[in-house]
Design a protein around this motif. Sequence first.
Motif, PDB file in Angstrom:
ATOM      1  N   SER A  24      71.840 -38.533 -29.939  1.00 19.07           N
ATOM      2  CA  SER A  24      70.669 -38.113 -29.126  1.00 19.07           C
ATOM      3  C   SER A  24      69.443 -39.184 -29.040  1.00 19.07           C
ATOM      4  O   SER A  24      68.996 -39.331 -28.224  1.00 19.07           O
TER       5      SER A  24
ATOM      6  N   ASN B  12      69.078 -38.461 -19.172  1.00 19.42           N
ATOM      7  CA  ASN B  12      68.421 -37.220 -19.415  1.00 19.42           C
ATOM      8  C   ASN B  12      69.082 -36.091 -19.698  1.00 19.42           C
ATOM      9  O   ASN B  12      68.859 -35.269 -20.571  1.00 19.42           O
ATOM     10  N   SER B  13      70.034 -35.768 -18.582  1.00 21.14           N
ATOM     11  CA  SER B  13      71.044 -34.676 -18.924  1.00 21.14           C
ATOM     12  C   SER B  13      71.788 -34.814 -20.040  1.00 21.14           C
ATOM     13  O   SER B  13      72.136 -33.780 -20.945  1.00 21.14           O
TER      14      SER B  13
ATOM     15  N   ASP C  94      69.434 -33.858 -23.129  1.00 18.90           N
ATOM     16  CA  ASP C  94      69.260 -32.416 -23.056  1.00 18.90           C
ATOM     17  C   ASP C  94      70.728 -31.504 -23.489  1.00 18.90           C
ATOM     18  O   ASP C  94      70.376 -30.818 -24.365  1.00 18.90           O
ATOM     19  N   SER C  95      71.775 -32.183 -23.195  1.00 21.65           N
ATOM     20  CA  SER C  95      72.768 -31.491 -23.825  1.00 21.65           C
ATOM     21  C   SER C  95      73.177 -31.508 -25.293  1.00 21.65           C
ATOM     22  O   SER C  95      73.408 -30.714 -25.890  1.00 21.65           O
TER      23      SER C  95
END
Length: 166
Positions: free
Chosen positions: A37, A54-55, A58-59
């Motif tokens: 991350s 960005n996704s 987020d995950s």
Amino acid sequence: MKKIILLTLASAIFTSGIVFAAENKLMDIRNKVLVESQEIKALLIKTKDVILVNSMWDSCVMAISQLDAYFSQLGIFNTIRKEEVTDTAINFLVNWLKEIKKTNDLNIESLSSVTQNIEAKTKLSLEKLKGYYADLNGQIDEEFAKLAALRKAWVQKQPLLPAAAK
């Protein structure tokens, strides 16, 4: 300086007293996702795949948060004396793991559906995440087996109800 102290404190909290979690690889996978991350977050500055990156970030945050919550539940679970363990307590852990696994499956499916041309660094991170989520699901299956064994041991210790109570 504050970050180092905070990270050290958080590590001490999550690793001390959580023998159940330390015995398996869930914490290792959590830490791999954390490192990834941070690498993904660094990509945000210089990528053309901003929405995808960005996704992905987020995950990662979601997976880390779910695992941290599970470790906290384990900490609470480990305070229960063995003779006071109930099926309900075991169900809380099982249900939380099921939710983590559902989220991982959704993440894997989502990451696998990316068909657009993406940058090489983004693709590398995407493949790493898919692997980490698949590994995490495998470890969750092992946790299910441990909890099933615990449930079986608990059920065997329960006294049989008299015929009148049935």
